[in-house]
Design an enzyme around this catalytic site. Sequence first.
Site, PDB file in Angstrom:
ATOM      1  N   GLY A  21      69.017  27.000 103.409  1.00 25.14           N
ATOM      2  CA  GLY A  21      68.257  27.443 102.258  1.00 25.14           C
ATOM      3  C   GLY A  21      67.064  28.246 102.739  1.00 25.14           C
ATOM      4  CG  HIS A  29      59.752  26.216 100.747  1.00 23.49           C
ATOM      5  ND1 HIS A  29      58.728  26.145 101.652  1.00 23.49           N
ATOM      6  CD2 HIS A  29      60.869  25.832 101.422  1.00 23.49           C
ATOM      7  CE1 HIS A  29      59.202  25.741 102.826  1.00 23.49           C
ATOM      8  NE2 HIS A  29      60.506  25.538 102.714  1.00 23.49           N
TER       9      HIS A  29
HETATM   10 ZN    ZN Z   1      61.737  24.806 104.155  1.00 28.00          ZN
END
Ligand code: ZN
Length: 214
Positions: A68, A172
């Site tokens: 990811g 994030h």
């Molecule tokens: Zn990360």
Amino acid sequence: MASPSPRAPLAERVEELLAPGGPLPIVAAGDPVLRAGAERYDGQLGPALLARFVEALRITMHAAPGVGLAAPQVGVGLRIAVIEDPAPVPEEVRVARGRVPQPFRVLVNPSYEPVGSVRAAFFEGCLSVPGWQAVVARPAEVRLTGADEAGRPLDEVFGGWPARIVQHETDHLDGVLYLDRAEPRSLAANQAVLERWAQPTPEKAARELGFDLP
Ligand code: ZN
């Protein structure tokens, strides 16, 4: 020339970032862009530049390699992330961690909420925190809402390892690193995880390093 629209600076910066071609440099922890929280994507790049940016994220994720990557990790504060996991793991790991293959997906403006109260705890790492892993307890299942790269609405329940990936990447976009949610005493260098803590579950690590599991 017409005066630039308020969106121009961000699109210009992404153009510059993509100009050299190939994988993008990954921003490491300590850079404020990973802590700022990303701006909602609302067409700032336009369809053609968005497609090129998403492709660059995919190439960068593959090259790392990772499962990811969120836009802030390449220095772009937009709520965009990509995920993909071929899950090349032994059967016992697949079963214990729910690490099933996750096809490539683009997440635009994602957010998640837990489904039920079951939590799962496993070692996790981050391309922006190279060299280290730590155990994070997370909701075992989450409902993810948002859109894809074409603006089609996304509303889906994720379980197993894909649930962990979508939480990590969405975090994030909120300026949260996995370490913020980790058991501090579980922090381990990659080499230690490889040599000592490669078991399908982190129970032995919890006993010997002294941290709690859900
Ligand atoms: Zn990360």
